[in-house]
Design a protein around this motif. Structure first.
Motif, mmCIF file in Angstrom:
data_model
loop_
_atom_site.group_PDB
_atom_site.id
_atom_site.type_symbol
_atom_site.label_atom_id
_atom_site.label_comp_id
_atom_site.label_asym_id
_atom_site.label_seq_id
_atom_site.Cartn_x
_atom_site.Cartn_y
_atom_site.Cartn_z
ATOM 1 N N ILE A 160 57.766 -32.709 -20.354
ATOM 2 C CA ILE A 160 59.066 -32.421 -19.753
ATOM 3 C C ILE A 160 60.042 -33.566 -19.968
ATOM 4 O O ILE A 160 61.208 -33.356 -20.342
ATOM 5 C CB ILE A 160 58.909 -32.139 -18.248
ATOM 6 N N VAL A 161 59.593 -34.799 -19.764
ATOM 7 C CA VAL A 161 60.473 -35.968 -19.822
ATOM 8 C C VAL A 161 60.222 -36.813 -21.067
ATOM 9 O O VAL A 161 61.156 -37.136 -21.809
ATOM 10 C CB VAL A 161 60.300 -36.835 -18.554
ATOM 11 N N ASP A 162 58.974 -37.192 -21.301
ATOM 12 C CA ASP A 162 58.673 -38.219 -22.303
ATOM 13 C C ASP A 162 58.189 -37.690 -23.643
ATOM 14 O O ASP A 162 58.472 -38.294 -24.678
ATOM 15 C CB ASP A 162 57.615 -39.180 -21.747
ATOM 16 N N HIS A 163 57.424 -36.607 -23.649
ATOM 17 C CA HIS A 163 56.740 -36.196 -24.877
ATOM 18 C C HIS A 163 56.857 -34.694 -25.121
ATOM 19 O O HIS A 163 55.841 -33.981 -25.154
ATOM 20 C CB HIS A 163 55.264 -36.598 -24.807
ATOM 21 N N PRO A 164 58.066 -34.172 -25.314
ATOM 22 C CA PRO A 164 58.193 -32.739 -25.580
ATOM 23 C C PRO A 164 57.566 -32.354 -26.919
ATOM 24 O O PRO A 164 57.472 -33.166 -27.838
ATOM 25 C CB PRO A 164 59.717 -32.529 -25.613
ATOM 26 N N GLY A 165 57.140 -31.102 -27.002
ATOM 27 C CA GLY A 165 56.632 -30.592 -28.268
ATOM 28 C C GLY A 165 55.207 -30.962 -28.589
ATOM 29 O O GLY A 165 54.826 -31.004 -29.758
ATOM 30 N N ILE A 166 54.379 -31.200 -27.559
ATOM 31 C CA ILE A 166 52.966 -31.528 -27.780
ATOM 32 C C ILE A 166 52.093 -30.502 -27.066
ATOM 33 O O ILE A 166 51.961 -30.542 -25.840
ATOM 34 C CB ILE A 166 52.630 -32.946 -27.305
ATOM 35 N N PRO A 167 51.500 -29.563 -27.795
ATOM 36 C CA PRO A 167 50.597 -28.593 -27.159
ATOM 37 C C PRO A 167 49.342 -29.280 -26.627
ATOM 38 O O PRO A 167 48.932 -30.335 -27.100
ATOM 39 C CB PRO A 167 50.256 -27.631 -28.299
ATOM 40 N N LEU A 168 48.734 -28.654 -25.632
ATOM 41 C CA LEU A 168 47.453 -29.097 -25.070
ATOM 42 C C LEU A 168 47.518 -30.528 -24.556
ATOM 43 O O LEU A 168 46.561 -31.290 -24.640
ATOM 44 C CB LEU A 168 46.329 -28.965 -26.107
ATOM 45 N N ALA A 169 48.671 -30.890 -23.981
ATOM 46 C CA ALA A 169 48.858 -32.265 -23.506
ATOM 47 C C ALA A 169 48.665 -32.408 -22.008
ATOM 48 O O ALA A 169 48.492 -33.532 -21.525
ATOM 49 C CB ALA A 169 50.250 -32.761 -23.888
ATOM 50 N N ARG A 170 48.724 -31.318 -21.260
ATOM 51 C CA ARG A 170 48.607 -31.429 -19.807
ATOM 52 C C ARG A 170 47.206 -31.884 -19.412
ATOM 53 O O ARG A 170 46.252 -31.719 -20.163
ATOM 54 C CB ARG A 170 48.933 -30.087 -19.150
ATOM 55 N N ALA A 171 47.107 -32.435 -18.225
ATOM 56 C CA ALA A 171 45.824 -32.976 -17.775
ATOM 57 C C ALA A 171 44.731 -31.913 -17.774
ATOM 58 O O ALA A 171 43.587 -32.190 -18.144
ATOM 59 C CB ALA A 171 45.977 -33.588 -16.383
ATOM 60 N N LYS A 172 45.071 -30.705 -17.379
ATOM 61 C CA LYS A 172 44.034 -29.661 -17.333
ATOM 62 C C LYS A 172 43.521 -29.337 -18.737
ATOM 63 O O LYS A 172 42.345 -29.003 -18.917
ATOM 64 C CB LYS A 172 44.562 -28.409 -16.647
ATOM 65 N N LEU B 27 38.735 -57.946 -29.877
ATOM 66 C CA LEU B 27 39.363 -58.098 -28.558
ATOM 67 C C LEU B 27 38.401 -57.788 -27.415
ATOM 68 O O LEU B 27 38.704 -58.079 -26.256
ATOM 69 C CB LEU B 27 40.580 -57.178 -28.452
ATOM 70 N N GLY B 28 37.261 -57.188 -27.727
ATOM 71 C CA GLY B 28 36.339 -56.782 -26.674
ATOM 72 C C GLY B 28 36.811 -55.561 -25.914
ATOM 73 O O GLY B 28 36.447 -55.358 -24.748
ATOM 74 N N VAL B 29 37.605 -54.720 -26.569
ATOM 75 C CA VAL B 29 38.161 -53.529 -25.917
ATOM 76 C C VAL B 29 37.055 -52.514 -25.650
ATOM 77 O O VAL B 29 36.232 -52.230 -26.521
ATOM 78 C CB VAL B 29 39.261 -52.904 -26.807
ATOM 79 N N SER B 30 37.089 -51.947 -24.459
ATOM 80 C CA SER B 30 36.093 -50.941 -24.085
ATOM 81 C C SER B 30 36.516 -49.532 -24.466
ATOM 82 O O SER B 30 35.688 -48.684 -24.783
ATOM 83 C CB SER B 30 35.849 -50.984 -22.572
ATOM 84 N N ARG B 31 37.840 -49.271 -24.380
ATOM 85 C CA ARG B 31 38.337 -47.907 -24.575
ATOM 86 C C ARG B 31 39.467 -47.885 -25.599
ATOM 87 O O ARG B 31 40.408 -48.677 -25.509
ATOM 88 C CB ARG B 31 38.843 -47.336 -23.242
ATOM 89 N N MET B 32 39.366 -46.951 -26.532
ATOM 90 C CA MET B 32 40.390 -46.744 -27.542
ATOM 91 C C MET B 32 41.091 -45.422 -27.224
ATOM 92 O O MET B 32 40.457 -44.364 -27.177
ATOM 93 C CB MET B 32 39.770 -46.742 -28.933
ATOM 94 N N VAL B 33 42.392 -45.493 -27.004
ATOM 95 C CA VAL B 33 43.141 -44.355 -26.472
ATOM 96 C C VAL B 33 43.668 -43.485 -27.605
ATOM 97 O O VAL B 33 44.226 -43.978 -28.589
ATOM 98 C CB VAL B 33 44.317 -44.848 -25.606
ATOM 99 N N ILE B 34 43.506 -42.185 -27.444
ATOM 100 C CA ILE B 34 44.041 -41.213 -28.390
ATOM 101 C C ILE B 34 44.866 -40.190 -27.625
ATOM 102 O O ILE B 34 44.766 -40.074 -26.399
ATOM 103 C CB ILE B 34 42.913 -40.522 -29.188
ATOM 104 N N HIS B 35 45.700 -39.458 -28.359
ATOM 105 C CA HIS B 35 46.585 -38.470 -27.755
ATOM 106 C C HIS B 35 46.358 -37.111 -28.402
ATOM 107 O O HIS B 35 45.772 -37.022 -29.483
ATOM 108 C CB HIS B 35 48.045 -38.896 -27.929
ATOM 109 N N PRO B 36 46.858 -36.046 -27.770
ATOM 110 C CA PRO B 36 46.637 -34.715 -28.350
ATOM 111 C C PRO B 36 47.417 -34.469 -29.637
ATOM 112 O O PRO B 36 47.186 -33.464 -30.306
ATOM 113 C CB PRO B 36 47.119 -33.762 -27.242
ATOM 114 N N PRO C 136 56.713 -31.429 -33.805
ATOM 115 C CA PRO C 136 56.791 -30.711 -32.517
ATOM 116 C C PRO C 136 56.241 -29.288 -32.616
ATOM 117 O O PRO C 136 56.439 -28.590 -33.609
ATOM 118 C CB PRO C 136 58.292 -30.692 -32.216
ATOM 119 N N GLY C 137 55.522 -28.910 -31.576
ATOM 120 C CA GLY C 137 55.000 -27.548 -31.460
ATOM 121 C C GLY C 137 55.021 -27.148 -30.002
ATOM 122 O O GLY C 137 54.849 -27.990 -29.114
#
Length: 280
Positions: free
Chosen positions: A152-164, A94-103, A114-115
């Motif tokens: 708070i709304v979409d993804h409860p129970g995910i540690p280390l998910a905030r932008a900071k 696809l010529g994708v530049s970025r592959m997205v991952i989550h915490p 959930p944690g």
């Protein structure tokens, strides 16, 4: 060949094909987005005929970069690395530049395990896994981008998910093929103070995603002043991609127009300069 994407002083604009033109097959959604002059974001490429999507000629900016496992879980972090490697061929086609991952591992947007408390082991595992993903990305010429989420709304129970937290992990990994997918919708819900956040995060950002709050719809439907965000990005010299990962509140065509308008930066002449220009 699709026309060049609309830009705000060099920024590229992309649209998530999973969230607009929902009555159309994915291939046609991609064509509609590309013909409107935008790059295309994808979620799970395994759901689609990658060859047919590539044949549209669209520019694909990002896609989900793993299919199972948790970045911060020592038991399942190897699954993140394994499935990321399995998805590399689709990204290259696809010529994708970025592959997205989550915490953490997500199943239908929810935490698979959930944690609610982050530990030092989670932190160290996340940083080490990111560094290994960076090595994989360097081998194939792609960047892995860690996305912040709201719990708070979409993804409860995910540690280390905030932008900071995601920013700190990306900084600690210190790998040129590891960046941050800075999602301003999630950041507004969890943290706010978006322009200050941009100032801190931009050196480590691979791509920015936007949607309005509340509702996760296109810019102009909620509380975030996206024209001000666009001005701040322009002032900071950002030349990367801004992707609309949002539902269409008033129809997909209008949603794309509103997104384009929000990120079209118009320079104004100061009052003094304007007055002087009238003196002959």
């Amino acid at each position: 060949m699709s026309p060049p994407p609309p830009s705000a002083d060099g920024m590229r604009l992309a649209v998530c094909a999973e969230m607009v033109f929902l009555d159309l097959p994915m291939e046609e959604r991609v064509r509609r987005i590309a013909n409107a002059g935008f790059d295309v974001e994808l979620w799970d490429s395994r759901r689609h005929d990658v060859a047919r999507l590539a044949a549209t000629g669209a520019v694909f900016s990002s896609m989900t970069g793993y299919s199972t496992g948790s970045l911060i879980d020592p038991e399942t972090a190897p699954d993140v690395l394994r499935t990321a490697a399995e998805l590399i061929p689709s990204a290259l086609e696809l010529g994708v530049s970025r592959m997205v991952i989550h915490p953490a591992e997500l199943i239908d947007g929810k935490a698979a395990k959930p944690g609610y408390r982050a530990t030092g082991l989670m932190w160290l595992t996340g940083v080490r896994t990111l560094a290994k993903l960076g090595d994989l990305g360097a081998e194939h010429g792609v960047v892995f981008a860690l996305e912040n989420l709201n719990t708070i709304v979409d993804h409860p129970g995910i540690p280390l998910a905030r932008a900071k937290d995601t920013l700190a992990m990306v900084e600690a990994a210190a790998h040129p093929n590891v960046k941050m997918m800075l999602d301003l919708y999630h950041a507004q819900i969890g943290e706010g103070n978006l322009i200050d956040l941009l100032g801190r995060a931009l050196p480590h950002v691979g791509e920015i995603q936007v949607a309005d709050v509340p509702g996760r719809c296109e810019p102009g439907t909620g509380e975030i002043n996206y024209p001000n965000i666009a001005q701040a990005l322009t002032a900071a010299g950002y030349r990367g991609t801004v992707g609309m990962e949002a539902w269409a509140a008033s129809g997909s065509e209008l949603a794309l127009d509103r997104f384009r308008e929000a990120f079209t930066v118009r320079r104004t002449v100061s009052g003094a300069a304007a007055a002087s220009s009238t003196v002959q």
